[in-house]
Enzyme design. Structure first.
Site, PDB file in Angstrom:
ATOM      1  N   GLY A 202       0.830  -1.209   0.000  1.00 28.70           N
ATOM      2  CA  GLY A 202       0.000   0.000   0.000  1.00 28.70           C
ATOM      3  C   GLY A 202       0.854   1.244   0.000  1.00 28.70           C
ATOM      4  CG  ASN A 203      -0.226   4.630  -1.568  1.00 34.22           C
ATOM      5  OD1 ASN A 203      -0.902   5.515  -1.058  1.00 34.22           O
ATOM      6  ND2 ASN A 203      -0.645   3.941  -2.629  1.00 34.22           N
ATOM      7  CD  GLN A 204       3.196   6.690   4.923  1.00 36.97           C
ATOM      8  OE1 GLN A 204       2.180   6.586   5.610  1.00 36.97           O
ATOM      9  NE2 GLN A 204       4.392   6.724   5.450  1.00 36.97           N
ATOM     10  CB  SER A 205      -2.588   8.272  -0.517  1.00 37.47           C
ATOM     11  OG  SER A 205      -3.637   9.168  -0.774  1.00 37.47           O
ATOM     12  CB  ALA A 269      -1.232   7.377  -3.900  1.00 42.14           C
TER      13      ALA A 269
END
Ligand code: CTP
Length: 397
Positions: A202-205, A269
């Site tokens: 995943g990512n931080q968005s 993102a």
């Protein structure tokens, strides 16, 4: 400060009018409450008076010499009815004016927002459906009820929208409706690419900037489709929310909705890669040993392929890309942004410096907005301010 009339009708959710009054007065607005006689069975006039700091009168036939329904209607900048019962919707649809609220609603030229609340069966009854359609066609805004716990043990669609949502939506109606008639497609959040049934890449968005854009566009009158990757559902007038998890789901949703959109705003993102073979069972450490490798394959660049489709199908749609970069030097950020604007082929690019944990999850943002047309704007402030700056540029295009 705006003058707001709050109509309250006779349903169990009438007690929630207190929270609505509080939020409106705290935001600095003057509130005049007009309950129906049945509303007063659920909530006392004293409570409504105390919270609104204004007298409360449900009766058409007192103080007749002041023609108060006309005065109230003319003075109002906005009229909200919350909760609106099924019976009230029927009266409103037929222009029935047998009490102070009904008269005020017929006489006002201010925007009207109604927030219905009732049992699921009543909401889906064809009489109610037809009444909602009638009032919507007349330009009255209907904030659909939410799904949740109802009066008794049961739950379903029919629960009054949250007071915060009602107030946010209502206050938005006081704004310039310069996006009326436009369909805006916004993506927000961060995709998750499954590794196995419990793990993902995943990512931080946080989705806050994309959500702010969707809300700001809806507030300015646009019909908004918000495709949210792993964010909480967003409700509101004119907002359709589609929940997705990974890049491929997001791509399908964008492709499905792109045909009618006048703007595609890709704030999500999106993972550039996905796991080639997703394990169907949880991977076990005891089996994997001390080092593993996972093969990743590239996802489609959704923005670039959308731009290509818009060109091919000659769609009337402007595109906005985002670039989260870790360059804190302004000149370098500008260079990367200009390059991404060209490589993606979009009309506008919004670049952020996300180094050292800036921006992600925060309510504040600082963005450099570049447009193919040569416009360059730097905007710093909360994400709503940044959202409106982006929408201003889109309107110019
Ligand atoms: N984007 C997209 N599809 C992808 C990856 C990104 O549509 N598969 C969109 C994002 O929503 C964003 C823009 O492209 O609007 C830029 O995303 P970003 O990750 O910054 O750019 P990349 O193309 O991935 O380039 P790089 O990773 O090299 O910075």
């Amino acid at each position: 400060m705006s003058r707001i009339v709050l109509g309250v009708t006779g349903g169990i959710a009438a007690y929630k009018a207190t929270a609505i009054i509080r939020l409106l007065t705290e935001a600095g607005h003057s509130v005049k409450v007009i309950p129906t006689q049945n509303a007063l069975r659920f909530i006392g006039a004293t409570t409504l008076e105390a919270l609104s700091h204004n007298s409360v009168d449900a009766d058409l036939y007192t103080d007749v010499e002041s023609v108060k329904h006309i005065a109230l209607a003319q003075e109002a900048d906005l009229v909200i009815v919350a909760p609106a019962t099924a019976s009230f919707l029927a009266r409103l649809a037929n222009g029935v004016a047998d009490d102070l609220l009904g008269n005020t609603l017929l006489a006002t030229k201010a925007p009207i927002l109604v927030a219905p609340a009732m049992h699921t069966e009543m909401w889906f009854n064809s009489a109610t459906v037809a009444n909602v359609e009638t009032i919507s066609n007349r330009g009255i805004f209907v904030l659909e009820p939410e799904s949740g716990r109802l009066t008794g043990e049961d739950s379903g669609v029919g629960r009054l929208a949250e007071p915060e949502t009602i107030v946010e939506t209502a206050l938005a109606l006081l704004q310039n409706q310069d996006l009326t008639g436009k369909h805006i497609l916004v993506t927000a959040g961060g995709t998750q690419e499954a590794i196995d049934p419990v793990r993902f890449i995943g990512n931080q968005s946080s989705g806050k900037q994309g959500t702010a854009i969707a809300k700001a566009a809806a507030a300015r009158g646009a019909r908004v489709t918000l495709i949210g990757a792993n964010i909480s559902p967003v409700s509101g007038l004119n907002i359709e929310f589609i929940s997705v998890r990974d890049a491929r789901e997001l791509e399908r949703a964008v492709q499905e909705k792109l045909g009618t959109a006048q703007a595609l705003i890709m704030a999500a993102a999106v993972s550039d890669f996905r796991v080639e073979t997703v394990a169907t069972k949880k991977l076990k450490r005891s089996v994997l040993g001390e080092r593993i490798s996972i093969d990743l394959v590239a996802n489609t660049d959704i923005l670039a392929t959308s731009v290509a489709r818009i060109r091919e199908d000659a769609l009337d749609c402007v595109t906005v890309g985002f670039a989260a970069e870790t360059e804190s030097e302004e000149a370098e950020l500008r260079q990367l942004a200009a390059h991404k604007l060209m490589s993606k082929g979009c009309d506008v690019l919004v670049a952020n410096d996300v180094s050292e944990g800036k921006v992600f999850g925060s309510d504040e943002n600082s963005a450099l907005i570049l447009a193919k047309s040569g416009i360059e704007v730097t905007v710093t402030g909360n994400k709503t301010k940044v959202a409106n700056a982006i929408l201003d540029i889109l309107i110019g295009l």
